[in-house]
Design a protein around this motif. Structure first.
Motif, PDB file in Angstrom:
ATOM      1  N   ASP A  44       0.582  -1.248   0.025  1.00 14.90           N
ATOM      2  CA  ASP A  44       0.070  -0.027   0.011  1.00 14.90           C
ATOM      3  C   ASP A  44       0.880   1.184   0.022  1.00 14.90           C
ATOM      4  N   ASN A  45       1.898   1.214   0.811  1.00 14.73           N
ATOM      5  CA  ASN A  45       2.621   2.394   0.747  1.00 14.73           C
ATOM      6  C   ASN A  45       3.492   2.523  -0.544  1.00 14.73           C
ATOM      7  N   TRP A  46       4.025   1.336  -0.956  1.00 14.77           N
ATOM      8  CA  TRP A  46       4.937   1.431  -2.252  1.00 14.77           C
ATOM      9  C   TRP A  46       3.856   2.209  -3.406  1.00 14.77           C
ATOM     10  N   ARG A  47       2.578   1.635  -3.422  1.00 13.67           N
ATOM     11  CA  ARG A  47       1.601   2.065  -4.328  1.00 13.67           C
ATOM     12  C   ARG A  47       1.579   3.643  -4.171  1.00 13.67           C
ATOM     13  N   ALA A  48       1.344   4.049  -2.691  1.00 11.87           N
ATOM     14  CA  ALA A  48       1.084   5.606  -2.409  1.00 11.87           C
ATOM     15  C   ALA A  48       2.266   6.292  -3.081  1.00 11.87           C
ATOM     16  N   ALA A  49       3.610   5.765  -2.829  1.00  7.24           N
ATOM     17  CA  ALA A  49       4.929   6.418  -3.163  1.00  7.24           C
ATOM     18  C   ALA A  49       4.827   6.560  -4.690  1.00  7.24           C
ATOM     19  N   HIS A  50       4.480   5.600  -5.605  1.00  7.29           N
ATOM     20  CA  HIS A  50       4.300   5.760  -6.900  1.00  7.29           C
ATOM     21  C   HIS A  50       3.322   6.730  -7.339  1.00  7.29           C
ATOM     22  N   THR A  51       2.184   6.784  -6.538  1.00 10.69           N
ATOM     23  CA  THR A  51       1.247   7.834  -7.038  1.00 10.69           C
ATOM     24  C   THR A  51       1.642   9.103  -6.864  1.00 10.69           C
ATOM     25  N   ALA A  52       2.198   9.391  -5.816  1.00  8.82           N
ATOM     26  CA  ALA A  52       2.861  10.792  -5.383  1.00  8.82           C
ATOM     27  C   ALA A  52       3.968  11.211  -6.518  1.00  8.82           C
ATOM     28  N   PHE A  53       4.572  10.339  -6.821  1.00  8.43           N
ATOM     29  CA  PHE A  53       5.943  10.795  -7.793  1.00  8.43           C
ATOM     30  C   PHE A  53       5.219  10.916  -9.269  1.00  8.43           C
ATOM     31  N   VAL A  54       4.256  10.069  -9.555  1.00  8.29           N
ATOM     32  CA  VAL A  54       3.622  10.188 -10.906  1.00  8.29           C
ATOM     33  C   VAL A  54       2.692  11.350 -10.896  1.00  8.29           C
ATOM     34  N   LYS A  55       2.235  11.993  -9.805  1.00  8.94           N
ATOM     35  CA  LYS A  55       1.499  13.222  -9.770  1.00  8.94           C
ATOM     36  C   LYS A  55       2.650  14.611  -9.883  1.00  8.94           C
ATOM     37  N   VAL A  56       3.779  14.348  -9.360  1.00  3.11           N
ATOM     38  CA  VAL A  56       4.686  15.377  -9.362  1.00  3.11           C
ATOM     39  C   VAL A  56       5.025  15.347 -11.162  1.00  3.11           C
ATOM     40  N   LEU A  57       5.327  14.371 -11.636  1.00  2.09           N
ATOM     41  CA  LEU A  57       5.620  14.091 -12.917  1.00  2.09           C
ATOM     42  C   LEU A  57       4.754  14.745 -13.919  1.00  2.09           C
ATOM     43  N   ARG A  58       3.424  14.478 -13.723  1.00  6.65           N
ATOM     44  CA  ARG A  58       2.263  14.925 -14.599  1.00  6.65           C
ATOM     45  C   ARG A  58       2.141  16.614 -14.150  1.00  6.65           C
ATOM     46  N   ASP A  59       2.341  16.850 -13.089  1.00  8.11           N
ATOM     47  CA  ASP A  59       2.140  18.347 -12.745  1.00  8.11           C
ATOM     48  C   ASP A  59       3.251  19.074 -13.556  1.00  8.11           C
ATOM     49  N   GLU A  60       4.556  18.704 -13.436  1.00  4.15           N
ATOM     50  CA  GLU A  60       5.416  19.354 -14.108  1.00  4.15           C
ATOM     51  C   GLU A  60       5.616  19.086 -15.801  1.00  4.15           C
ATOM     52  N   GLY A  61       4.910  18.183 -16.212  1.00  2.66           N
ATOM     53  CA  GLY A  61       4.853  17.878 -17.666  1.00  2.66           C
ATOM     54  C   GLY A  61       5.959  17.066 -18.038  1.00  2.66           C
ATOM     55  N   ILE A  62       6.387  16.145 -17.182  1.00  2.87           N
ATOM     56  CA  ILE A  62       7.384  15.154 -17.336  1.00  2.87           C
ATOM     57  C   ILE A  62       6.614  14.032 -18.076  1.00  2.87           C
ATOM     58  N   ASP A  63       7.366  13.734 -19.293  1.00  2.41           N
ATOM     59  CA  ASP A  63       6.918  12.380 -19.885  1.00  2.41           C
ATOM     60  C   ASP A  63       7.395  11.282 -19.302  1.00  2.41           C
TER      61      ASP A  63
END
Length: 278
Positions: A257-276
């Motif tokens: 569950d925490n690993w999934r949360a870590a993945h979700t948080a990082f993907v949000k940063v990437l999307r917010d910053e427009g990083i493919d």
């Protein structure tokens, strides 16, 4: 500038069993993992049967190894380095077996009562020796900034990579580890180190208590760092190392569950910053 980052991660923080690790990373769409342990055995200590079993599991899941998350360099600077060089030679073979392009290493533990700079020459000698073992192997070594080793702060990380001066040795960047050493990573490290960074390790932390938190939720200037790497054209692996339940000198654990949360948080940063990413 458009860049593409490739997600990876320390899947042993999901579960000890490799099949359980692979089940979650493939569900999340990852094509790579950073191999540190499988079945509670360090990658460098897997026997021949375990190595074959691991490779078969990876192949069956369609997952490759971005880096061997080795413990090379995690011995005291006063310990005999001879056996460690032999372990390094084996580590290179393990990396080649898994066709991993990278392997992380460290720059030796130094007692907290001593000044790391007093050991500078010995550290550089040892780092050169480790690097020489890997030269010509096709493996790029990436030094991880971590507390309690010589290369804990930006100045000493730069010293290592410049003094060794080999294309086989680069740096990996870890925001949380810098925070745990009292460093503002982007403000005091990015300009100095980014030309030498080949790999990203993804976690964040708080200054107040050194607790590791998901990417972008701490004091590690995480978004500023990722934004700058993207703007400067970084392309490569970004490897989740969540440490959201347990973190210690030889590894960590988060649970699925925490690993999934870590993945979700990082993907949000990437999307917010427009990083493919892929």
């Amino acid at each position: 500038m458009t860049t593409m980052w490739t997600l990876s991660g320390f899947a042993d923080e999901i579960a000890p069993d490799l099949d359980e690790q692979l089940a979650l990373v493939t569900e999340l769409g990852l094509k790579y993992i950073e191999l540190r342990t499988a079945w509670n055995v360090n990658a460098l200590d897997l026997d021949d049967a375990q190595l074959r079993r691991a490779k078969q599991a990876l192949d069956a899941a369609g997952v490759k190894v971005s880096s061997i998350g080795s413990p090379i360099g995690k011995i005291k600077i006063t310990d005999d380095n001879g056996p460690h060089l032999e372990r390094m030679a084996h580590a290179v073979k393990v990396a080649q077996f898994f066709e991993a392009p990278y392997m992380r290493i460290f720059s030796y533990f130094i007692d907290e009562s001593e000044n790391p700079d007093d050991y500078r020459d010995e550290v550089i000698t040892r780092m050169r020796d480790l690097t020489s073992v890997a030269e010509g192997s096709g493996i790029t070594l990436i030094h991880e900034n971590e507390k309690e080793i010589y290369g804990d702060i930006p100045r000493r990380c730069l010293d290592i990579v410049q003094a060794v001066d080999s294309p086989t040795l680069k740096l990996t960047w870890d925001n949380a580890n810098f925070v745990q050493c009292g460093v503002h990573p982007f403000t005091h490290g990015y300009a100095m180190l980014s030309p030498h960074v080949d790999y990203l390790q993804v976690k964040d932390a708080r200054f107040a208590d050194s607790v590791v938190v998901p990417a972008g939720e701490g004091d590690g200037e995480f978004r500023e760092s990722m934004r700058a790497f993207a703007a400067d054209g970084f392309e490569g692996f970004a490897s989740l190392e969540p440490h959201l339940q347990i973190g210690h000198s030889l590894g960590g654990f988060s649970g699925p569950d925490n690993w999934r949360a870590a993945h979700t948080a990082f993907v949000k940063v990437l999307r917010d910053e427009g990083i493919d990413y892929e």
